[in-house]
Design an enzyme around this catalytic site. Sequence first.
Site, short mmCIF file in Angstrom:
data_model
loop_
_atom_site.label_atom_id
_atom_site.label_comp_id
_atom_site.label_asym_id
_atom_site.label_seq_id
_atom_site.Cartn_x
_atom_site.Cartn_y
_atom_site.Cartn_z
N ASP A 208 0.86 -1.18 0.00
CA ASP A 208 0.00 0.00 0.00
C ASP A 208 0.90 1.23 0.00
O ASP A 208 1.99 1.22 0.56
CB ASP A 208 -0.87 0.04 1.26
CG ASP A 208 -1.68 -1.23 1.46
OD1 ASP A 208 -2.21 -1.74 0.46
OD2 ASP A 208 -1.77 -1.69 2.61
N ASP A 247 -1.52 -2.77 -4.28
CA ASP A 247 -2.56 -3.18 -3.34
C ASP A 247 -3.43 -1.96 -3.04
O ASP A 247 -4.02 -1.38 -3.94
CB ASP A 247 -1.90 -3.76 -2.09
CG ASP A 247 -2.89 -4.54 -1.22
OD1 ASP A 247 -4.03 -4.77 -1.67
OD2 ASP A 247 -2.52 -4.91 -0.10
N ASP A 251 -4.61 1.73 3.49
CA ASP A 251 -5.33 0.70 4.22
C ASP A 251 -5.11 0.88 5.72
O ASP A 251 -4.00 1.18 6.17
CB ASP A 251 -4.86 -0.69 3.80
CG ASP A 251 -5.48 -1.13 2.48
OD1 ASP A 251 -6.23 -0.33 1.88
OD2 ASP A 251 -5.22 -2.27 2.05
N ARG A 303 -13.89 0.18 -2.75
CA ARG A 303 -13.29 0.42 -1.44
C ARG A 303 -13.00 1.90 -1.22
O ARG A 303 -11.86 2.31 -1.08
CB ARG A 303 -12.03 -0.40 -1.23
CG ARG A 303 -12.26 -1.89 -1.24
CD ARG A 303 -11.00 -2.66 -0.86
NE ARG A 303 -11.22 -4.10 -0.91
CZ ARG A 303 -10.29 -5.01 -0.67
NH1 ARG A 303 -9.05 -4.63 -0.36
NH2 ARG A 303 -10.57 -6.30 -0.75
#
Length: 429
Positions: A208, A247, A251, A303
């Site tokens: 990330d 990714d 996050d 997301r």
Amino acid sequence: MRLRHIAAAAALLGLLCVPAHAEDRDISRDTLPPGDGWAAAEGGTTGGAAADDAHVYTVTDRAGLVRALDGGSDTPKIIRIAGTIDANTDDDGHRLDCADYTTDGYSLRGYLAAYDPRTWGAAKPSGPQEDARRASAARQAERIVLPVGSNTTIVGLGDDAVLKGASLQIKDADNVIVRNLELRDAYDCFPAWQPHPGGLGDWKAAYDNIWLTGARHVWIDHVTLSDKGHPDAKEPTYFARNFLRHDGLLDITGGSDLVTVSWSRLTGHDKAMLIGSSDSATGDRGRLRVTLHHNEFESIVQRAPRVRFGRVHVYNNRYVVPGGTDHRYSLGIGTESAVYAENNAFTTPAHVEAADLVKSWNGTALHQSGTLFNGYPVDLLAINNSYNSGSERDLTGDVGWTPTLHGPIDSARAADQDVARGAGAGRIP
């Protein structure tokens, strides 16, 4: 007398020639304002504001940044990033590419031949090529994974500070601020194939742009996050799946708590923000308290965010889906999540309907109010419950809590305009 006039003129000329950003206020000792989201709770977030002069660094390359981070130490520190820093460089500043990390006989061609589902099946990859992939990935991780310790402020100088190819990892740290910085292209040279029982599987990338795990009191403000340079949409397809190199953009997992993400721009990415790592991570109960306000999610497939367990306040954000781009959902309502969404604005092309904005992933509750969809007020809860499929449950509007830590909440229309002008790196007023 004439010399004094010359000196005065020279001084005036010097003032006139100072770049505009050099006169900007010093934001490196700023702290999170009181009441600004969950990160303001339980003592607030001050980052490295208490750092002494010996622990205030201005860095221009990876080596300097690594020294300043000090292995993720908890010593109060302020790190100012000037210009562009590329994490994929050696200790002498020379550029590294994927070939420089490759070891033990790994090759993409060999990996694809070894684990083709038509011959390998649905078993997890193992053997020489998987071992070589892991060893190669470890060499890249040594370069691009940058641990951030407690009591740290990382701030970009001016309006052009960039951290490229890195994964900032705030792991088991408390009291961290990241501001005014563009973070782009946390590119994984060695994605892993993950087979699915009864199906093909997916490619899994490791990094990330920013990853919080076990972190507390974190303020992310005026950052820009993207895959700029290597968009996944341009990657090839292997095993009938897009060969993902990235990714998440940001996050928040592993029981992280008390986080505010404000005035930031997340753009050009598939899975942008995951809050809560898995349905089985029941230790996350009571944690994952996150505020998202005045952020722009542009060209994000899904997301934005997807939430499990957390109490997440999502207000005054701007969502833009340009024509011709993919979109699956924006708000993912996951297991035991309690999302309180108010006064957010969505702009989409005709193929994206209001019913597509929310997806339930075993979630049961969503509070929503003041939502604007292509200029018109909509009730996302009512739409979800009217159009959901037989495999999804209806959502209730009672999420069990009401946010109290927030600034003024504007109308979605006003916020949409303000965020378009002010979100992202280089735009701190």
